[in-house]
Design a protein around this motif. Structure first.
Motif, short mmCIF file in Angstrom:
data_model
loop_
_atom_site.label_atom_id
_atom_site.label_comp_id
_atom_site.label_asym_id
_atom_site.label_seq_id
_atom_site.Cartn_x
_atom_site.Cartn_y
_atom_site.Cartn_z
N ILE A 147 0.86 -1.18 0.00
CA ILE A 147 0.00 0.00 0.00
C ILE A 147 0.89 1.23 0.00
O ILE A 147 1.82 1.34 0.80
CB ILE A 147 -0.96 -0.01 1.21
N GLN A 148 0.58 2.13 -0.92
CA GLN A 148 1.37 3.34 -1.08
C GLN A 148 0.43 4.54 -1.06
O GLN A 148 -0.61 4.52 -1.68
CB GLN A 148 2.12 3.31 -2.40
N GLY A 149 0.79 5.56 -0.34
CA GLY A 149 -0.02 6.77 -0.32
C GLY A 149 -1.26 6.62 0.53
O GLY A 149 -1.33 5.80 1.44
N SER A 150 -2.26 7.40 0.20
CA SER A 150 -3.50 7.43 0.97
C SER A 150 -4.33 6.18 0.68
O SER A 150 -4.79 5.98 -0.44
CB SER A 150 -4.31 8.68 0.62
N THR A 151 -4.55 5.37 1.68
CA THR A 151 -5.28 4.11 1.49
C THR A 151 -6.77 4.31 1.27
O THR A 151 -7.44 3.43 0.75
CB THR A 151 -5.07 3.17 2.69
N LEU A 152 -7.30 5.44 1.68
CA LEU A 152 -8.74 5.68 1.55
C LEU A 152 -9.10 6.56 0.35
O LEU A 152 -10.28 6.86 0.14
CB LEU A 152 -9.28 6.32 2.83
N GLN A 153 -8.11 6.94 -0.44
CA GLN A 153 -8.37 7.80 -1.59
C GLN A 153 -8.81 6.96 -2.78
O GLN A 153 -8.11 6.06 -3.20
CB GLN A 153 -7.13 8.60 -1.96
N LEU A 154 -9.98 7.27 -3.31
CA LEU A 154 -10.45 6.63 -4.54
C LEU A 154 -9.98 7.47 -5.73
O LEU A 154 -9.71 8.66 -5.59
CB LEU A 154 -11.97 6.51 -4.53
N GLY A 155 -9.91 6.86 -6.87
CA GLY A 155 -9.43 7.54 -8.05
C GLY A 155 -10.53 7.85 -9.03
O GLY A 155 -11.70 7.97 -8.68
N GLY A 156 -10.14 7.92 -10.25
CA GLY A 156 -11.08 8.21 -11.32
C GLY A 156 -10.33 8.33 -12.62
O GLY A 156 -9.17 7.93 -12.73
N ALA A 157 -10.98 8.90 -13.61
CA ALA A 157 -10.37 9.09 -14.92
C ALA A 157 -10.91 10.37 -15.52
O ALA A 157 -12.10 10.68 -15.39
CB ALA A 157 -10.68 7.91 -15.82
N VAL A 158 -10.03 11.10 -16.16
CA VAL A 158 -10.40 12.34 -16.83
C VAL A 158 -9.72 12.35 -18.20
O VAL A 158 -8.54 12.05 -18.30
CB VAL A 158 -9.96 13.57 -16.02
N VAL A 159 -10.48 12.68 -19.22
CA VAL A 159 -9.92 12.88 -20.56
C VAL A 159 -10.01 14.37 -20.83
O VAL A 159 -11.10 14.95 -20.78
CB VAL A 159 -10.67 12.08 -21.64
N VAL A 160 -8.85 14.97 -21.07
CA VAL A 160 -8.77 16.40 -21.31
C VAL A 160 -8.35 16.63 -22.75
O VAL A 160 -7.35 16.06 -23.21
CB VAL A 160 -7.76 17.07 -20.35
N GLY A 161 -9.10 17.44 -23.46
CA GLY A 161 -8.79 17.75 -24.85
C GLY A 161 -7.60 18.70 -24.96
O GLY A 161 -7.16 19.28 -23.96
N VAL A 162 -7.10 18.89 -26.16
CA VAL A 162 -5.91 19.71 -26.38
C VAL A 162 -6.13 21.18 -26.00
O VAL A 162 -5.19 21.87 -25.65
CB VAL A 162 -5.40 19.62 -27.84
#
Length: 128
Positions: A85-100
């Protein structure tokens, strides 16, 4: 993460750069790459500044579900294993697509551990 690593070439063919932001120390990058096979851009955000700015969830609730346990078991069965386990164990992530031009073309915030969008969804957002 393994899905992204296995499909990295598909993003490259669509002129998209993948970047992963974790909450662990950069000293763990080598282990992360070995476990996931991910070779792309990798950044570290221990104070969770980016996670907070993107509105990604944090807390025990996202880890306390039967669905999360099933996803973890399925990942293990496919040969994916959890590293240290690395970093914050309770942090959830996600995904973002950013255009140019900086516009957000796709946004996904995980509400449960192990929840993430499909590679297909991300590629559709990349293609526009």
């Amino acid at each position: 993460m393994a899905d992204l690593a296995q499909n990295a070439e598909r993003f490259i063919k669509n002129h998209a750069d993948l970047a992963v932001i974790g909450s662990g120390d950069p000293g763990h990058f080598t282990e992360f790459r070995e476990i996931t096979g991910y070779r792309g851009l990798l950044f570290s955000d221990p104070p969770l500044t980016v996670f907070s700015a993107l509105g990604f969830s944090k807390g025990l609730k996202g880890f306390m579900s039967v669905g999360s346990l099933f996803k973890a078991a399925a990942a293990l069965k496919q040969g994916h294993r959890q590293g240290r386990i690395q970093g914050s164990t309770l942090q959830l992530g996600g995904a973002v697509v950013v255009g140019v031009s900086g516009e957000i073309r796709y946004y996904y915030s995980s509400r449960k551990a192990g929840a993430h969008p499909s590679v297909g969804e991300l590629l559709m957002a990349v293609k526009g």
